[in-house]
Design a protein around this motif. Structure first.
Motif, short mmCIF file in Angstrom:
data_model
loop_
_atom_site.label_atom_id
_atom_site.label_comp_id
_atom_site.label_asym_id
_atom_site.label_seq_id
_atom_site.Cartn_x
_atom_site.Cartn_y
_atom_site.Cartn_z
N ASP A 81 0.82 -1.21 0.00
CA ASP A 81 0.00 0.00 0.00
C ASP A 81 0.86 1.27 0.00
O ASP A 81 2.01 1.22 0.40
N ASN A 83 -2.29 1.45 -2.65
CA ASN A 83 -2.48 0.98 -4.02
C ASN A 83 -3.87 1.32 -4.56
O ASN A 83 -4.29 0.82 -5.59
N VAL A 85 -6.79 0.46 -3.66
CA VAL A 85 -7.83 -0.55 -3.50
C VAL A 85 -7.76 -1.08 -2.07
O VAL A 85 -6.69 -1.01 -1.45
N PRO A 86 -8.82 -1.64 -1.50
CA PRO A 86 -10.13 -1.82 -2.13
C PRO A 86 -10.94 -0.52 -2.16
O PRO A 86 -10.63 0.43 -1.46
N ARG A 93 -6.49 1.86 7.09
CA ARG A 93 -6.66 0.90 8.18
C ARG A 93 -5.30 0.46 8.67
O ARG A 93 -4.35 0.44 7.90
N TYR A 97 -0.90 -7.96 7.07
CA TYR A 97 -0.89 -8.89 5.94
C TYR A 97 -0.16 -10.16 6.34
O TYR A 97 0.81 -10.11 7.10
N ASP A 107 -4.30 1.38 2.73
CA ASP A 107 -5.44 2.19 2.29
C ASP A 107 -6.63 1.28 1.99
O ASP A 107 -6.48 0.08 1.77
CA LIG Z 1 -4.86 -0.96 -0.27
#
Ligand SMILES: [Ca+2]
Ligand SMILES: [Ca+2]
Length: 132
Positions: A81, A83, A85-86, A93, A97, A107
């Protein structure tokens, strides 16, 4: 400052409005120690995996600002990120991962509901409620 974790989920604007009602804003993070503290807070509250913070680029794409108006002096993005999305990719947030050791900034979608953390800075008036 005073921090509060909300077990209720809300989308970004509702979460910010909730924090405003409590006299604060969605949490802003300014150094590693503060980020570690916020992560501890999340862990102590049953470790909800994705939690909203006050960082966003709703006004201007790629320009990351905190809802409490404080300086953007600390960013700890995941390698994935930002990126875009989503969704609209306009809010951030804290997310862990599977291929990363620690929770990082990610993001996400401003219309999706997440648990969130509020922060009240002593002696500072809350920034006005965000418009939709
Ligand atoms: Ca993202
Ligand atoms: Ca964006």
């Amino acid at each position: 400052s005073c921090y509060k974790f909300s077990h209720k989920s809300a989308r970004f604007s509702k979460a910010e409005a909730y924090c405003n009602k409590e006299g604060g804003n969605l949490v802003s993070i300014h150094n590693k120690a503060e980020f570690d503290f916020v992560k501890t807070l999340i862990k102590n509250n049953r470790g909800r995996p994705e939690v909203l913070i006050g960082l966003n680029d709703r006004q201007s794409e790629g320009k990351w600002v905190w809802t409490d108006g404080t300086t953007t002096d600390f960013l700890d993005w995941s390698k994935h990120d930002p990126n875009n999305v989503p969704g609209d990719g306009d809010i951030v947030r804290i997310k862990k991962y599977p291929d990363e050791k620690d929770s990082k900034f990610a993001d996400g979608d401003s219309r999706k509901n997440y648990p969130f953390v509020c922060k009240k800075i002593y002696g500072k008036k809350a920034e006005p409620i965000l418009r939709e």
